[in-house]
Motif scaffolding. Structure first.
Motif, PDB file in Angstrom:
ATOM      1  N   TYR A  23       0.131  -6.935 -21.930  1.00 62.18           N
ATOM      2  CA  TYR A  23       1.286  -6.474 -22.355  1.00 62.18           C
ATOM      3  C   TYR A  23       1.711  -7.314 -23.734  1.00 62.18           C
ATOM      4  O   TYR A  23       2.399  -6.789 -24.287  1.00 62.18           O
ATOM      5  CB  TYR A  23       2.471  -6.703 -21.099  1.00 62.18           C
ATOM      6  N   SER A  24       1.456  -8.578 -23.616  1.00 56.78           N
ATOM      7  CA  SER A  24       1.877  -9.558 -24.824  1.00 56.78           C
ATOM      8  C   SER A  24       1.031  -8.916 -26.254  1.00 56.78           C
ATOM      9  O   SER A  24       1.559  -8.930 -27.180  1.00 56.78           O
ATOM     10  CB  SER A  24       1.147 -10.799 -24.415  1.00 56.78           C
ATOM     11  N   LEU A  29       3.122  -5.920 -27.351  1.00 58.13           N
ATOM     12  CA  LEU A  29       4.333  -6.166 -27.943  1.00 58.13           C
ATOM     13  C   LEU A  29       4.008  -6.833 -29.279  1.00 58.13           C
ATOM     14  O   LEU A  29       4.702  -6.752 -30.263  1.00 58.13           O
ATOM     15  CB  LEU A  29       5.149  -7.355 -27.077  1.00 58.13           C
ATOM     16  N   THR A  30       2.842  -7.619 -29.417  1.00 64.39           N
ATOM     17  CA  THR A  30       2.585  -8.423 -30.754  1.00 64.39           C
ATOM     18  C   THR A  30       2.185  -7.141 -31.733  1.00 64.39           C
ATOM     19  O   THR A  30       2.584  -7.175 -33.078  1.00 64.39           O
ATOM     20  CB  THR A  30       1.182  -9.196 -30.768  1.00 64.39           C
ATOM     21  N   LEU A  56       3.526  -4.076 -31.634  1.00 64.28           N
ATOM     22  CA  LEU A  56       4.869  -3.761 -31.863  1.00 64.28           C
ATOM     23  C   LEU A  56       5.609  -4.352 -33.041  1.00 64.28           C
ATOM     24  O   LEU A  56       6.102  -3.889 -33.952  1.00 64.28           O
ATOM     25  CB  LEU A  56       5.632  -3.323 -30.602  1.00 64.28           C
ATOM     26  N   CYS A  57       5.519  -5.599 -32.781  1.00 65.18           N
ATOM     27  CA  CYS A  57       6.265  -6.505 -33.612  1.00 65.18           C
ATOM     28  C   CYS A  57       5.734  -6.481 -35.094  1.00 65.18           C
ATOM     29  O   CYS A  57       6.461  -6.686 -35.980  1.00 65.18           O
ATOM     30  CB  CYS A  57       6.084  -7.807 -33.022  1.00 65.18           C
ATOM     31  N   LEU A 112      11.765  -9.806 -23.247  1.00 64.37           N
ATOM     32  CA  LEU A 112      10.253  -9.317 -23.218  1.00 64.37           C
ATOM     33  C   LEU A 112       9.880  -9.460 -21.462  1.00 64.37           C
ATOM     34  O   LEU A 112       9.176  -8.739 -21.229  1.00 64.37           O
ATOM     35  CB  LEU A 112       9.384 -10.109 -24.122  1.00 64.37           C
TER      36      LEU A 112
END
Lengths: 93, 93
Positions: free
Chosen positions: A73-74, A77-78, A80-81, A12
């Motif tokens: 960005y995190s 991703l969270t 998406l996750c 990541l």
């Protein structure tokens, strides 16, 4: 030795820097860099249109500086996750 | 084909369910399951003490239901990811 979880976290971080380093501020993603990352690294990216990238950029850029920093960005991703997790749980039903 | 980023996201989801499915609610981590995950999947876990797990549990369990749901786990991963990123940026200096 790196565990699968640690390797995933490294990926990541590595993926962010692979694109953030291309132009301008090396520690943030410009809209163009975000677009390249999404297009190259995510399957959904193949079908994404310019308007979608504008929309994504606006929703991620919390401090409205026209750049996506690592924290922003995190959050991406969270999200998406959590979508992946919903699919996973649906699959198991 | 899955990209490295997609594979990494799948690993984050998979790791959660590998432990959340062990006892009680299959979709959340109990303190014992969180402890196992940290001990087995993270290098820092080897040295972690019972008190540290209590502290981690308290800080992650936002809704105080004594269980870590996927959203709370995502916050944990984001924090880990940001720590990895700090190391990465320090390394490049």
């Amino acid at each position: 030795m790196e565990s699968p979880l640690e390797k995933a976290l490294t990926t990541l971080v590595y993926t962010f820097h692979k694109y953030s380093g291309k132009e301008g501020n090396k520690l943030t993603l410009s809209k163009r860099e975000l677009k390249e990352l999404v297009k190259n690294e995510l399957e959904l990216g193949e079908k994404i249109k310019e308007g979608d990238i504008d929309h994504l950029m606006k929703s991620l850029d919390r401090n409205s500086d026209q750049e996506i920093d690592f924290k922003e960005y995190s959050v991406f991703l969270t999200t998406l996750c959590m979508t992946y997790n919903d699919f996973f749980q649906e699959d198991k039903k």
